[in-house]
Scaffold this active site. Structure first.
Site, PDB file in Angstrom:
ATOM      1  N   ASP A 158       0.752  -1.208  -0.114  1.00  0.00           N
ATOM      2  CA  ASP A 158       0.059   0.006   0.057  1.00  0.00           C
ATOM      3  C   ASP A 158       0.738   1.256   0.035  1.00  0.00           C
ATOM      4  O   ASP A 158       0.350   2.321  -0.303  1.00  0.00           O
ATOM      5  CB  ASP A 158      -0.959   0.200   1.154  1.00  0.00           C
ATOM      6  CG  ASP A 158      -0.230  -0.412   2.623  1.00  0.00           C
ATOM      7  OD1 ASP A 158       0.737   0.071   2.810  1.00  0.00           O
ATOM      8  OD2 ASP A 158      -0.887  -1.128   3.332  1.00  0.00           O
ATOM      9  N   LYS A 160      -2.699 -10.341  16.228  1.00  0.00           N
ATOM     10  CA  LYS A 160      -3.912 -11.077  17.055  1.00  0.00           C
ATOM     11  C   LYS A 160      -3.958 -12.603  17.172  1.00  0.00           C
ATOM     12  O   LYS A 160      -4.191 -12.997  18.516  1.00  0.00           O
ATOM     13  CB  LYS A 160      -5.270 -10.610  16.292  1.00  0.00           C
ATOM     14  CG  LYS A 160      -5.625  -9.200  16.197  1.00  0.00           C
ATOM     15  CD  LYS A 160      -6.809  -9.320  15.479  1.00  0.00           C
ATOM     16  CE  LYS A 160      -7.418  -7.675  15.727  1.00  0.00           C
ATOM     17  NZ  LYS A 160      -8.575  -7.522  14.964  1.00  0.00           N
ATOM     18  N   HIS A 215       7.302  -6.941  -1.263  1.00  0.00           N
ATOM     19  CA  HIS A 215       6.442  -7.385  -2.140  1.00  0.00           C
ATOM     20  C   HIS A 215       6.195  -6.300  -3.052  1.00  0.00           C
ATOM     21  O   HIS A 215       5.072  -6.477  -4.222  1.00  0.00           O
ATOM     22  CB  HIS A 215       4.993  -8.144  -1.618  1.00  0.00           C
ATOM     23  CG  HIS A 215       5.266  -9.148  -0.665  1.00  0.00           C
ATOM     24  ND1 HIS A 215       4.416  -9.532   0.135  1.00  0.00           N
ATOM     25  CD2 HIS A 215       6.280 -10.029  -0.720  1.00  0.00           C
ATOM     26  CE1 HIS A 215       4.967 -10.747   0.709  1.00  0.00           C
ATOM     27  NE2 HIS A 215       5.960 -10.967   0.093  1.00  0.00           N
ATOM     28  N   GLY A 268       1.712  -7.505  12.824  1.00  0.00           N
ATOM     29  CA  GLY A 268       0.635  -7.524  11.771  1.00  0.00           C
ATOM     30  C   GLY A 268       0.912  -8.720  10.621  1.00  0.00           C
ATOM     31  O   GLY A 268       0.575  -8.431   9.542  1.00  0.00           O
ATOM     32  N   THR A 269       1.717  -9.798  10.922  1.00  0.00           N
ATOM     33  CA  THR A 269       1.960 -10.589   9.931  1.00  0.00           C
ATOM     34  C   THR A 269       1.889 -12.138  10.642  1.00  0.00           C
ATOM     35  O   THR A 269       2.005 -12.373  11.694  1.00  0.00           O
ATOM     36  CB  THR A 269       3.320 -10.449   9.311  1.00  0.00           C
ATOM     37  OG1 THR A 269       3.752 -11.377   8.439  1.00  0.00           O
ATOM     38  CG2 THR A 269       4.495 -10.602  10.251  1.00  0.00           C
ATOM     39  N   CYS A 296       6.610  -2.805 -17.028  1.00  0.00           N
ATOM     40  CA  CYS A 296       6.274  -3.317 -18.410  1.00  0.00           C
ATOM     41  C   CYS A 296       6.665  -4.821 -18.395  1.00  0.00           C
ATOM     42  O   CYS A 296       7.667  -5.350 -17.727  1.00  0.00           O
ATOM     43  CB  CYS A 296       7.303  -2.775 -19.617  1.00  0.00           C
ATOM     44  SG  CYS A 296       7.039  -3.398 -21.143  1.00  0.00           S
ATOM     45  N   CYS A 310       9.969  -4.914 -21.483  1.00  0.00           N
ATOM     46  CA  CYS A 310      11.052  -3.992 -21.291  1.00  0.00           C
ATOM     47  C   CYS A 310      11.546  -3.888 -19.683  1.00  0.00           C
ATOM     48  O   CYS A 310      12.736  -2.823 -19.420  1.00  0.00           O
ATOM     49  CB  CYS A 310      11.033  -2.879 -21.966  1.00  0.00           C
ATOM     50  SG  CYS A 310      10.071  -1.593 -21.426  1.00  0.00           S
TER      51      CYS A 310
END
Length: 529
Positions: free
Chosen positions: A130, A306, A167, A259-260, A175, A178
């Site tokens: 994001d 969590k 990521h 958070g992962t 592209c 190229c």
């Protein structure tokens, strides 16, 4: 062994409150922190999740009801093999991009930026695409400002990158032919919403240029989101590996994971490498050979999520804080300000203690800054200048090698010569107008000057003779004449200019002026009778 702490029970259990306070103290005292984040830190930013009833998967189902795709299939590189799955992917990404554009950074993003502002952050590694970290001031690895120019081995400026995007970035397109990258524009989004990929403008320009000079047209690639899918190599993999190696050599003393779920293989290896270095912080041996004792706040690996981590992380993760990441970072900042309030104090003015100290209270320089060169350094220079003007001793004008104050001998100061200025630092000596000064010289030189002055006072100056005044200066010249020299009286002083004839190479005589004799000396040649 991993210790689990419930964030919602912090007010009820003293042991939980004490453990969370120790973690906050570790954050406040650590100097080299590595942060690893996942999608969990962006859930509170307004970005819809994937699996709820109004999530992104449901939106894709509404447009393509006949397509059966799992969540992982939407991020797998094999989807480009089929035209239908490719269209579904483009539609999904366009909806995700719209949601991200409307989102705002959360407290967790600002917490990471605070660590960077306090010079505690080694680097941030994120799985998110994001780009919210860059909105709070953390430059990402996908940013154009972090790229190097020219053909170099590394394509990233290591010092410029503060957030490594493992990521990719959804705000850029690449592209497929190229590999040219560019920002994702509204035109690209409109094509993605319809399930189509726009043509690469750089490939199109090269092909049209060849056709214009009657050459064969080139293949034109299509644009795709510049994100990394499953089973797909990262375009900047070598650069990210070099950055990770550089951060490991810096020996971080704390690792924060937020958070992962730690399911991706590459991220698991990265976390384990950093955790190994963090646990070794403060250990080893002293110069005497005795083992070092690690401080209680050093070498902590904290996991905030969590869901708890798997069993494979029991010897790697020290603390698991179960709860929202935003709630945890707010508590850390609150404890940090209580435990170490000096880290948050900003002194804008200098206290006036005494008039002789050379300092004076001025207004806040930050509110009065107008020009580019005005800053807090101006106030510091003013204080140093005032201090030097008070502390510097008065100079004696009657010292050696000082030019006389005479309007006839004095010349206008050259603009290229800089006047004597105050020293740049109180520890440096003031620059002198004369390096022969008998006031600012060393004690040994002052003793030598005193000895010379004492010897000059003992000389008997009454028997001084005029130069060339005695008869010993009478000599004979080549013609046998006596050469008598003496002092010329003022009444007999004459200016004579003799002229001699000199024959040039061409045979023409030419006159040559003889230099005027020195003033105050006369020469007379007397012939013998």
């Amino acid at each position: 062994m991993t210790i689990s702490l419930q964030l919602d029970k912090v007010s009820g259990e003293p042991s939980t409150r004490k453990a969370l306070s120790d973690i906050s103290l570790a954050v406040a005292k650590s100097k080299k922190i590595v942060v690893v984040t996942g999608a969990g830190i962006s859930c509170s930013c307004g970005i819809p999740d994937f699996r709820s009833s109004d999530g992104l998967y449901a939106l894709v189902k509404q447009r393509y009801p006949d397509i059966v795709l799992k969540g992982r299939d939407l991020f797998d590189a094999s989807l480009f093999r089929d035209a239908t799955s490719t269209s579904v992917f483009y539609t999904f990404i366009s909806q995700l991009k719209r949601s991200i554009d409307a989102a705002t950074p959360a407290a967790t993003h600002r917490f990471i930026q605070t660590l960077d502002a306090k010079q505690k952050l080694v680097r941030s590694y994120t799985q998110n695409i994001d780009g919210l970290e860059e909105r709070v001031g953390l430059r990402g690895s996908s940013s154009q400002h972090a790229r190097t120019s020219g053909k170099k081995k590394l394509r990233l400026k290591v010092k410029e990158v503060r957030n490594v995007q493992l990521h990719g970035d959804i705000h850029r397109v690449r592209c497929t032919f190229c590999s040219a990258e560019m920002p994702c524009s509204e035109e690209h989004l409109h094509a993605f919403e319809n399930g189509k990929a726009p043509d690469c403008p750089e490939c199109t320009a090269r092909s049209e240029a060849r056709v214009a000079r009657s050459a064969r047209a080139l293949k034109i690639g299509t644009l795709r989101p510049a994100i990394v899918l499953y089973d797909e190599p990262h375009p900047l993999g070598d650069d990210i590996g070099s950055i990770q190696t550089s951060d490991i050599t810096r020996k971080p003393d704390m690792l924060i994971i937020m958070g992962t779920s730690l399911k991706v293989h590459g991220l698991k290896k990265l976390v384990k490498d950093f955790a190994k270095v963090v646990h070794a912080t403060g250990t080893g041996t002293t110069p005497n050979g005795s083992p070092k004792k690690q401080k209680h706040w050093q070498g902590k690996v904290v996991f905030v999520n969590k869901t708890p981590p798997g069993s494979e992380w029991s010897d790697i993760i020290d603390y698991h804080v179960a709860g929202e990441t935003d709630e945890w970072v707010e508590k850390v900042l609150e404890d940090w300000k209580k435990l170490r309030p000096s880290d948050w104090e900003i002194q804008q003015t200098l206290d006036n203690t005494d008039e002789c100290s050379g300092f004076k209270v001025v207004k806040d320089a930050a509110t009065k800054t107008k020009g580019k060169g005005e800053s807090g350094l101006g106030f510091l220079f003013q204080c140093v200048t005032n201090f030097n003007s008070i502390a510097a001793p008065k100079r004696n004008p009657n010292v050696e090698n000082v030019p006389p104050e005479d309007s006839f001998f004095s010349s206008p100061t050259s603009p290229s010569k800089k006047p004597v200025s105050a020293p740049s630092s109180p520890s440096k000596r003031r620059q002198s107008t004369s390096h022969y000064s008998d006031v600012e010289s060393s004690p040994r030189k002052r003793r030598d000057i005193a000895k010379i002055a004492d010897g000059m006072d003992r000389l008997d100056m009454s028997e001084r003779c005029k130069l060339f005044a005695d008869a010993t200066n009478v000599t004979k010249n080549a013609g046998g004449d006596d050469l008598v020299m003496g002092e010329l009286e003022p009444s007999k002083a004459k200016v004579r200019r003799a002229s001699t004839s000199v024959v040039s190479k061409e045979g023409h005589p030419r006159s040559r002026s003889v230099a005027k004799p020195r003033a105050g000396v006369w020469v007379e040649i007397a012939k013998k009778p």
